[in-house]
Design an enzyme around this catalytic site. Sequence first.
Site, PDB file in Angstrom:
ATOM      1  N   HIS A  33       0.602   6.033   3.606  1.00  0.00           N
ATOM      2  CA  HIS A  33      -0.664   6.576   4.012  1.00  0.00           C
ATOM      3  C   HIS A  33      -0.228   7.754   4.938  1.00  0.00           C
ATOM      4  CE1 HIS A  33      -4.831   7.608   5.168  1.00  0.00           C
ATOM      5  NE2 HIS A  33      -5.192   7.075   4.316  1.00  0.00           N
ATOM      6  N   LYS A  59       0.853  -1.185   0.012  1.00  0.00           N
ATOM      7  CA  LYS A  59      -0.138  -0.131  -0.039  1.00  0.00           C
ATOM      8  C   LYS A  59       0.897   1.356   0.157  1.00  0.00           C
ATOM      9  CE  LYS A  59      -3.933  -1.967   2.737  1.00  0.00           C
ATOM     10  NZ  LYS A  59      -4.543  -1.780   3.831  1.00  0.00           N
ATOM     11  N   HIS A  75       0.039   7.303   8.602  1.00  0.00           N
ATOM     12  CA  HIS A  75       1.332   6.898   9.303  1.00  0.00           C
ATOM     13  C   HIS A  75       2.514   7.811   9.453  1.00  0.00           C
ATOM     14  CE1 HIS A  75      -0.146   2.974   7.501  1.00  0.00           C
ATOM     15  NE2 HIS A  75       0.287   2.480   8.583  1.00  0.00           N
TER      16      HIS A  75
END
Length: 581
Positions: free
Chosen positions: A144, A141, A147
């Site tokens: 984001h 992924k 994070h």
Amino acid sequence: MACFFRRRIAEKLGRTLQQSEDAFIPALSAVPVFKKQQLSTADFKLSLNTLRVSGILPSSGDIQLQTEDLASRLKQDSVVEDVSAGSGVINFRVNRKLLVQKILEPFGKEEDDTFGLNSELFNTLKRGTTLVEYSSPNIAKKFHAGHLRSTIIGNFIANLKQSLGNNVIRMNYLGDWGMQFGLLGAGFGQFGCQEKLKQNPLQHLFEVYVQVNKEAEHNEDMRLAARDFFRQLEQHESQAVSLWQQFREITVEEYQHVYKRLGVHFDIYSGESFHQHQAQEVVQQLRSQGLLKTTEKGTGVVDVSPAGDMSNICTVLRSDSTTLYITRDIAAAIDRREKFNFDEMIYVTDKSQANHFHQLFQILLALGHTWADRCQHVPFGLVQGMKTRIGEVVFLEDVLDEARARMLHNMNQSKTTKEMDNPEDTAEKVGISALIIQDFKGPLQSDYKFDWDRMLQAQGDTGVFLQYTHARLCSLARRNKGIEVVEFNPSLLLEQASLSIVQHLLRYDEVLYQSAQDLQPKHLVNFLLKLCHLVASAHRELPVKGSPQDVAQARLQLFNGACSVLANGMRILGITPVHKM
């Protein structure tokens, strides 16, 4: 330095009360310099309540009478020029010239980087090996924006612990195992494309993941295929493992670009996948110690309720005997203790995981691992309203790009911006500083509202203001390169503007000590912002250029000292100081 004065005051108290001087060190604190205040008459204060609690003074009786009595017994000397009783505190004013000399003399003598770090306040802190687990994104992924907080908070804690003499292990524990990889693996077989994976790996994996999730909502076959792929992974079937490894390697490589931009590094990249076998061993240990119970649904649970009444249970095994996130976390903690023999381990995640870590530590203790008492979860709140010009933010790189672009625009608009070799690099560093300071100003557990305009203001309590002040101090040093400060005359720095900076620097070791106690960056942030405001006032009132040589030398020593502490504090926060702006 502050230690010199704290020790001399403690000696005076020790002689008067017939106690070890060490007993008074923690009870003495530097008096903060307040805004718009006339020059503070006191430099240190002693709380009588602390002496009553520790048994040095009787806990009964009128505290004010005790304060006045003790103050009257403490005499002035060449270091302490005034002692006065306040409300439950005794105030100490030290010799002004000596104060300036002791605080500023370390600067320029290769002691700049250690200022405040050799304080005896830190003698009570446990030193040793600290393992900090932070960032911990999920592989396959894109990074984001959510994070960001874990990454910068964990980096601050690691920097702080390291600066105070701990051996720090920085660990990134990747979410690289679990049912989501079953979905991704099955989905890639149907929607994936190796060519797209090469061109824009994380974007393509993200698209596949979104597509397969939609499909799985109404397609039972897709859900079964996902479970089957994860079973193949757990049984180490080569085709599934090969695809998973490709996803993992691609992701780590992509993440490292973002970490480099943030100035963050890790000693170890670990992950849930490292602990699959050990997780099964943990299940066996729980079973053999009678801690594992099986529910009617066939899941394996551990009772972590204080009364042992199953009111708080933790599921560690699915009905199909596959392990869960917490099972792998238990295995990971045991493995780290065996490998690194840490003295403390700190996990940095959002506050929604507080119960997870409570259960983790309880299960470790139940298994007989007494060192679990030295494990700590540092929780943080959520960031609200993080958007870029193109809308809702999903990825951190978008935020970093936008911070850099906005900062570059602001610098181009400003009349005071200097010519620089690489304005984009400066804008990047200042933009990241702005992100970090906005994040660190309040208590970590609080949610906060993301505000681009406020965050990037050059005036006010922002990361831009910190960088601007540092660059201005560097510029001052460059412009006065001909003035060598070999010796300086402290009696030329007795104006209020000078003394306010010196008095403020007295508090640096206390601020670091406070940060080490509760692992909150706000103490250091507020200290540095206050230092910048004091420097701005002094810069207006104490010109270096055009002053007599001895005055110019003294003032340069003051500003160089402030610059050094500002830079050191910024580095602990994870900010790279810029020298031109």
